[in-house]
Design an enzyme around this catalytic site. Sequence first.
Site: not given
Length: 621
Positions: A19, A22, A127, A130, A144, A147, A297, A300
Site C-alpha cells: 500500500h 510501503h 502480539c 508484530c 498491542c 495493531h 496509521k 491493512k
Amino acid sequence: MEKVFYVTTPIYYVNAEPHLGHAYTTVVADFLARWHRLDGYRTYFLTGTDEHGETVYRAALAAGQDPKAFVDRVSERFRRAWELLGIAYDDFIRTTEGRHKRVVQAVLEKVYQAGDIYYGEYEGLYCVSCERFYTEKELSEGLCPIHGRPVERRKEGNYFFRMEKYRPWLLQYLKDHPDLIRPEGYRNEVLAMLSEPIGDLSISRPKARVPWGIPLPWDEGHVTYVWFDALLNYVSALDYPEGERFQTLWPHAWHLIGKDILKPHAVFWPTMLKAAGIPVYRHLNVGGYLLGPDGRKMSKTLGNVVDPFLLAERYGRDAVRYYLLREIPYGQDAAVGEEALRVRYEADLADNLGNLVQRLRAMLFRFAGGRVPEPVAGEELEAGTALLPRLRPLVRELRFHMALEAVMDYVKALNRYLNEKRPWELKKEDPEGARAVLYRVVEGLRIASVLLTPAMPDKMAELRRALGLPEPGGLEEAGRWGLAAPLPLPEEAPILFPKEEKPLKASPKEEKALEQISLEDFAKVELRVAEVVAAERHPNADRLLVLRLSLGGEERTVVSGIAQWYRPEDLVGKRVVLVANLRPTRLRGVESQGMILAAQEGEKLVLVTVDGDIPPGAVVR
Ligand code: MSP
C-alpha cells in the site's frame, strides 16, 4: 571522499498487499538511489521481502496455500508494485533464498560460538501480528500499541542473545556518532530506550509451533526469530562476509525505515552486528507514518489503506512519486490522500511546469524556427546553477520536500521571466533579444529537469524530448549554464501533465435538457452483440482486463475495468453488448476498440448479456 552509496528499504512482510505506506519508503529510497547514481556514485539499492515467521505462516494457512507458494505469489506482487512505480532497485532479496539462509546460519553460528547465545525460558505478552513480545508498559490500554489487538501471555523455551551486554557499548557508539540515527528526535528516543536495561533478545521459536523459518545450526528443533533472520538481509544481499560488494558498499549503508521498526533497527541490529564482528551501518533514516483518511496509521489491519496503483493509474507514477516526496517532511507523520495529490498535481505539475513547456514550445515554433536558439548568457536565470550546491546537502539531510520546493520555485521564476520579457512583443523590434529570452527559459528548464529527474524520471525525460534536449550525463550538468544546444524540437510532444476536464456543473435548466435525448441521438450509438473469445489480465493495470470479442465477421480488442468482478477464464463464451462505434482509445498502453456495457450499483457490477440465442454481430436497439 569515496563516491559509494548503498541504500536499503525494509524488507516487506508478505502477509499484506503493498500500500501507499510501503510505497513511500520505497520511493524515498529510489529517489536517493537515482540522485546518487546521477551524481556519479557507485550506487546499490536493495529492497525485498520478509517471508518467514508466524504471521506469514498463518496468512498462508488462511489462504489455504502451501507457505512457499503463498510467499512466491505475494513477493511477486511487491515486485510488480515497484515496477509500476518506476522503482529501479539493483537487488531484490527474499529471506527464503539460499544466499540469505546461509548467511543467517553463519552469523548465528559465529555469535553462538562466541558465547553470546544461551538457552532459557521466556514468558511474556506476545502480539502475533508484530511477531514480538511486549512489556506491560509498552501496551496501549492493554492492547498491542501498533495493531490495537489483544496480546497473548506466552511461555516457551527459547535461545537468547546477550543484547543487554552490549548496551553500554551502543550508548557510547551513539554518542560518538551523533548523526547515526536521523532525524534527531528518533535518536533521542533510542537514547531514552538505552538509559534503562534492554534485556536479552529471544532469537528462536520452537519449530513445533512455527515451522516456517530458518533452523538454528546447532538445534534443529528451533527456527530463527524473524527479526534476527530479517535484519541480516542487509548484509546477505552483499554476499557477506567475503563478497566484494560487502567490502565496498557496507561502510556506506543508509537504511530507510518507518518509525514502527525503530527499535529492531536501532537496538537489535547494531548489537547483533557488534556481536558478529561487523561494523555498524552509516545512517539509520527514520520516516514517520502515512496516515489514512481517518488520521490513523495506514495499515491493512485498520483497513484504511490508499492504493498506490489506483493513484498511479489516474495521475501517472511520476506524479505519485513527486507528491510523496514534495508533500511529506521526512520523519514526520502525514495524512495523505487523493485530494491533496490532485491539488499538487494541478498547481505544481500541470500549471507551473507542464504549462510552461507547452507555452515555450509554441513560441519556439512561432518565432525561433522550431529550434532551441543559440546559447546566450543567463541573466538572472543563471541563478538556477546555484540550486545544485543548495540541494546537495538538503538531499543528504533528507529534506526532499525542501529540495523539490526550491526547484519548483525556480520554475515559477522562469514563468515570471517569460511573462515579464514578453518575447511575443519583443520579437517585433528585437528578434535576437526575443530568441535570447526563449533560450534562457529552455536552459532554465534543462537545469530544473536534471534536478527533478530522480523524483520524476519518466516525465523529465519526456520534457527534455519535447524541448530537443539531450539526456544529462550527470547531476553536475545542473550546475552549469549554456549546455542546451541549438537542436530542432520534435513536431509533436504529448502534454506533460494533462488535466482532466472537470465535468461542468449543468444549470437546472440544462440538466432538464440533458435528461432527455431524441431518437436520432440514441441512433448514433451503435450497439452490437459480441462474443468473448479470449480474455486476459491487462499487463500494466490490475483493474483492467483485455478482451478479444467476435462480432461474427470481425474481431475487436476491448479493455474493460471489470477485473475486480470477473476472472478472465469465466468470461470466454459470454455474449455481451458492445458500443461498437466508440472512438478507439489507448488504456495503459493497449488500444481499446469500443466498450462493453455493465450494470453497476454501489460495489456490485454485472455485465449486460443477451437473453437467448442470437449470433454475435447482431444489432442491439
Ligand atoms: N518485515 C518488517 C521489516 C524488516 S526489515 C529488516 C516489516 N515489514 S512491514 O511490511 O510491516 O513494514 C515495513 C515498512 O513499511 C515500515 O517500516 C515502513 O517503512 C513501511 N510502512 C508500512 N506502513 C506504513 C505507513 N502507514 N506509513 C509509513 N510507512 C509505513 O516491518
